[in-house]
Design a protein around this motif. Structure first.
Motif, mmCIF file in Angstrom:
data_model
loop_
_atom_site.group_PDB
_atom_site.id
_atom_site.type_symbol
_atom_site.label_atom_id
_atom_site.label_comp_id
_atom_site.label_asym_id
_atom_site.label_seq_id
_atom_site.Cartn_x
_atom_site.Cartn_y
_atom_site.Cartn_z
ATOM 1 N N LYS A 1 -42.761 -51.737 -87.933
ATOM 2 C CA LYS A 1 -43.474 -50.680 -87.215
ATOM 3 C C LYS A 1 -43.234 -50.796 -85.713
ATOM 4 N N LEU A 2 -43.295 -52.014 -85.205
ATOM 5 C CA LEU A 2 -43.038 -52.219 -83.782
ATOM 6 C C LEU A 2 -41.641 -51.732 -83.415
ATOM 7 N N HIS A 3 -40.651 -52.083 -84.235
ATOM 8 C CA HIS A 3 -39.266 -51.683 -83.968
ATOM 9 C C HIS A 3 -39.137 -50.170 -83.901
ATOM 10 N N HIS A 4 -39.866 -49.469 -84.752
ATOM 11 C CA HIS A 4 -39.839 -48.005 -84.752
ATOM 12 C C HIS A 4 -40.578 -47.442 -83.536
ATOM 13 N N ASP A 5 -41.763 -47.968 -83.259
ATOM 14 C CA ASP A 5 -42.623 -47.377 -82.238
ATOM 15 C C ASP A 5 -42.098 -47.554 -80.823
ATOM 16 N N ILE A 6 -41.344 -48.611 -80.563
ATOM 17 C CA ILE A 6 -40.847 -48.817 -79.200
ATOM 18 C C ILE A 6 -39.641 -47.948 -78.874
ATOM 19 N N GLN A 7 -39.157 -47.171 -79.852
ATOM 20 C CA GLN A 7 -37.996 -46.312 -79.619
ATOM 21 C C GLN A 7 -38.383 -44.890 -79.216
ATOM 22 N N ASN A 8 -39.679 -44.629 -79.119
ATOM 23 C CA ASN A 8 -40.147 -43.267 -78.867
ATOM 24 C C ASN A 8 -41.192 -43.289 -77.759
ATOM 25 N N LEU A 9 -41.141 -42.324 -76.861
ATOM 26 C CA LEU A 9 -42.023 -42.332 -75.707
ATOM 27 C C LEU A 9 -43.493 -42.305 -76.101
ATOM 28 N N GLU A 10 -43.862 -41.384 -76.971
ATOM 29 C CA GLU A 10 -45.271 -41.236 -77.324
ATOM 30 C C GLU A 10 -45.782 -42.400 -78.160
ATOM 31 N N SER A 11 -44.999 -42.840 -79.138
ATOM 32 C CA SER A 11 -45.468 -43.954 -79.974
ATOM 33 C C SER A 11 -45.516 -45.258 -79.180
ATOM 34 N N TYR A 12 -44.677 -45.376 -78.139
ATOM 35 C CA TYR A 12 -44.759 -46.544 -77.265
ATOM 36 C C TYR A 12 -46.106 -46.567 -76.562
ATOM 37 N N LEU A 13 -46.541 -45.398 -76.084
ATOM 38 C CA LEU A 13 -47.854 -45.327 -75.430
ATOM 39 C C LEU A 13 -48.964 -45.670 -76.413
ATOM 40 N N GLY A 14 -48.793 -45.268 -77.669
ATOM 41 C CA GLY A 14 -49.762 -45.628 -78.696
ATOM 42 C C GLY A 14 -49.824 -47.129 -78.925
ATOM 43 N N THR A 15 -48.669 -47.795 -78.826
ATOM 44 C CA THR A 15 -48.629 -49.253 -78.981
ATOM 45 C C THR A 15 -49.382 -49.928 -77.845
ATOM 46 N N ILE A 16 -49.244 -49.398 -76.643
ATOM 47 C CA ILE A 16 -49.987 -49.945 -75.500
ATOM 48 C C ILE A 16 -51.486 -49.877 -75.770
ATOM 49 N N LYS A 17 -51.963 -48.725 -76.248
ATOM 50 C CA LYS A 17 -53.394 -48.571 -76.544
ATOM 51 C C LYS A 17 -53.837 -49.539 -77.643
ATOM 52 N N HIS A 18 -52.996 -49.682 -78.661
ATOM 53 C CA HIS A 18 -53.338 -50.571 -79.775
ATOM 54 C C HIS A 18 -53.459 -52.018 -79.301
ATOM 55 N N PHE A 19 -52.534 -52.442 -78.474
ATOM 56 C CA PHE A 19 -52.588 -53.811 -77.958
ATOM 57 C C PHE A 19 -53.803 -53.994 -77.041
ATOM 58 N N GLY A 20 -54.188 -52.927 -76.334
ATOM 59 C CA GLY A 20 -55.395 -52.990 -75.519
ATOM 60 C C GLY A 20 -56.630 -53.217 -76.361
ATOM 61 N N GLU A 21 -56.684 -52.571 -77.522
ATOM 62 C CA GLU A 21 -57.805 -52.767 -78.445
ATOM 63 C C GLU A 21 -57.827 -54.192 -78.988
ATOM 64 N N LEU A 22 -56.649 -54.725 -79.311
ATOM 65 C CA LEU A 22 -56.587 -56.074 -79.878
ATOM 66 C C LEU A 22 -57.030 -57.135 -78.882
ATOM 67 N N THR A 23 -56.803 -56.887 -77.593
ATOM 68 C CA THR A 23 -57.111 -57.898 -76.572
ATOM 69 C C THR A 23 -58.329 -57.526 -75.729
ATOM 70 N N LYS A 24 -59.026 -56.453 -76.150
ATOM 71 C CA LYS A 24 -60.197 -55.995 -75.421
ATOM 72 C C LYS A 24 -59.885 -55.701 -73.946
ATOM 73 N N THR A 25 -58.712 -55.153 -73.734
ATOM 74 C CA THR A 25 -58.318 -54.694 -72.392
ATOM 75 C C THR A 25 -58.057 -53.193 -72.442
ATOM 76 N N GLU A 26 -58.954 -52.478 -73.155
ATOM 77 C CA GLU A 26 -58.758 -51.044 -73.361
ATOM 78 C C GLU A 26 -58.669 -50.277 -72.042
ATOM 79 N N ASN A 27 -59.485 -50.663 -71.071
ATOM 80 C CA ASN A 27 -59.496 -49.921 -69.805
ATOM 81 C C ASN A 27 -58.164 -50.034 -69.079
#
Length: 594
Positions: A379-405
């Motif tokens: 999934k990571l390999h797929h998501d980092i190849q696209n502008l919008e899904s890359y931004l979604g990955t950033i948000k997801h990682f923010g949720e995992l590390t409680k750095t949403e803001n």
């Protein structure tokens, strides 16, 4: 008590550990602290290890743990050696028989230990090697070969092949890595060769060690001129000095000096070079063709050889020193599998986390664990190849590390730039045809990669998408193919790049007559990491837009870089402090010590 495993020979008091942190003195015995714990266990083709002359295209089970007895500047495996804790839940516990069973069940012909050094898990590897040999499997590893004579005697009877990573010929080169001298390595290469183990030698090639590499070739020739030497053109990752990276041209020039001493020389980390091919030592005929396959990797191409399957040069009849004919079935690794791309996956995750304010290594490891434990690399390999899904990955990682803001702030920053690029599209009258290349002119990046999405977002037509492209991260095409595509603009990847001057000269030599070359519309990025692997690709998008549609876009990319660095990395942007790392934005950036 003195540790017997590597030549560092740590004196370990009762109850304490040695310098590598993987062995303990318990009751006057050296015991392994983390036995049977694996970070990666997956099938690979042997050239991704890389080993080139032993069972070409053979399918092996890659096993990796964590840790190392060395700490080398710019190490490509630094993340798993220094940052991934050996007790991480991302590691799986497998008994030796389970490892061997997995190799057999995956139709592998052997087991190969790589990414980190087996000296960090010596008893574990020894047990696997012994059991694998008993069950008819081949066994090999990549290692710095800092074995003591005692530990080498224990393992050499089970080894069929080894890639020995030589750090240099000077004592200083080894002291920089935490060792003392090169002598044990040279001794062990000679011993392994005499014992009938297939040996290949790899050496980092830096601007300051070229004469040492020549000296290494002379020493190897005295042991056997048929031992392959792999030149690993240095990639200045982590805090390594960027000035130590030789150009592809400089590396190729040295290649020819080394051919005077050894029959088989190979140049890695140089996409598009012809010097991954096997040339007949007698007549110079190309006997095996290979392509770049990610950092420190290679792949046989089809047709892989002009000599049939006999390891005989068709032009002069000389035997080519291969341990077997190529396997008939080509194995294709999964996303981020096979050799060192796995470490790049960890680095790309780390790149996002650092940009959203994660400065604690433990939190980075927690995200790695989450992705690895849930088989999220595809999934990571797929998501980092696209502008919008890359931004979604950033948000997801923010949720995992409680750095949403902070994650939301980064997404807003990037979306604002993307929107400004989109707003200009209505004024575009004509889109130029753009070719994206890595390294040398003929290494074409796959059409689905992020770099080509940036081209199209910025008002260009990606000609890479017109090519049926395999490989990783792409493949070499012919001069005829490139001339037929006739791109008007060429972008050279920000990773493993060439200078515009070297690139243009290569085009002229090769007979590349596209409009981009005729009109000198060949461009590099201002800094590494600006078109893939890091959120800094947003700066690359702005730069590409300026180049492709100069009448419409006038982004002050340096000013935007300063804002990005100040707001998200809390350091000043400076071109002189940048390196090739996807994750670390600068050699000046540091982890939080708390």
């Amino acid at each position: 008590m003195k540790c017997y495993i590597c030549e560092n020979g740590c004196a370990i008091p009762e109850g304490n550990t040695g310098a590598c942190g993987h062995y303990k003195n318990k009751g006057e015995q050296i015991i392994e602290l983390f036995p049977n714990k694996y970070l990666t266990v997956c099938p690979i083709s042997i050239e991704t290890m890389p080993v080139l002359h032993f069972y070409p295209r053979g399918k092996f089970l890659q096993i990796s743990t964590t840790g190392c007895n060395f700490t080398c500047d710019g190490c490509i495996s630094a993340l798993i050696v220094e940052e991934m804790a050996p007790g991480s839940k991302a590691l799986r516990e497998l008994l030796p028989q389970q490892v061997v069973d997995r190799a057999i069940n995956n139709d592998c012909i052997g087991v190969a230990f790589l990414l980190n050094d087996p000296l960090a898990s010596f008893p574990t590897f020894l047990k696997v090697a012994e059991l694998a040999k008993k069950q008819g499997l081949l066994v090999g590893c990549s290692s710095n070969a800092y074995f003591t004579e005692s530990s080498l005697a224990k393992i050499s009877g089970y080894l069929d092949f080894i890639n020995v990573g030589v750090k240099g010929l000077s004592d200083q080169a080894y002291q920089n890595c935490g060792g003392s001298t090169v002598e044990p390595v040279l001794r062990n290469i000679k011993t392994l060769h005499e014992k009938g183990v297939h040996v290949e030698v790899s050496c980092m090639l830096k601007t300051d060690n070229m004469e040492e590499v020549v000296g290494l070739a002379e020493i190897m020739a005295q042991i056997s001129p048929d031992i392959p030497l792999q030149l690993m053109r240095f990639i200045p990752l982590e805090g390594a000095d960027p000035s130590l990276e030789p150009s592809i041209r400089e590396a190729e020039d040295l290649y020819w000096r080394l051919r005077k001493y050894l029959n088989y020389i190979y140049l890695f980390n140089s996409p598009g070079t012809n010097y991954l091919n096997t040339f007949c030592p007698r007549c110079g005929e190309v006997n095996y063709k290979r392509d770049f396959y990610g950092p420190m990797g290679a792949k046989l191409t089809f047709p892989e050889t002009v000599s049939g399957q006999k390891n005989i040069c068709p032009k002069c009849g000389r035997t080519i020193d291969m341990k077997a004919a190529p396997a008939e079935i080509k194995y294709q690794e999964g996303a981020f599998e096979g050799g060192y791309p796995f470490t790049r996956a960890l680095e790309m995750m780390e790149a996002i986390l650092i940009a959203i304010g994660v400065t604690d290594k433990k939190k980075v490891v927690q995200v790695w664990e989450e992705v690895l434990c849930h088989e999220g690399l595809n999934k990571l390999h797929h998501d980092i190849q696209n502008l919008e899904s890359y931004l979604g990955t950033i948000k997801h990682f923010g949720e995992l590390t409680k750095t949403e803001n902070k994650a939301e702030e980064l997404v807003v920053f990037m979306q604002e730039k993307i929107s400004r690029v989109k707003d200009g599209r209505s004024a575009i009258k004509r889109k130029p045809r753009v070719y994206y290349v890595m390294g040398k002119p003929l290494f074409c990046l796959k059409g689905e990669r992020l770099e080509n999405q940036l081209v199209e977002a910025a008002g260009g037509i990606s000609v890479n998408k017109e090519i049926e492209c395999t490989g990783r991260p792409g493949m070499q095409i012919s001069v005829e193919q490139l001339n037929a595509l006739n791109p008007e603009v060429i972008f050279i990847s920000a990773f493993l790049s060439s200078s515009v001057e070297d690139f243009y000269e290569e085009c002229c030599k090769a007979g590349i007559k596209v409009d981009a070359v005729k009109n000198m519309r060949i461009y590099t990025h201002i800094a590494s990491g600006w078109d893939f692997g890091s959120p800094r690709w947003i700066l690359g998008l702005l730069h590409i837009a300026n180049v492709l549609q100069p009448e419409i876009y006038h982004f002050d990319v340096i000013e935007d870089a300063k804002k990005l660095y100040k707001e998200f990395y809390e350091i000043d942007f400076s071109l002189s402090d940048l390196n090739r790392s996807f994750s670390k934005p600068s050699s000046m950036w540091k982890w939080n010590k708390n």
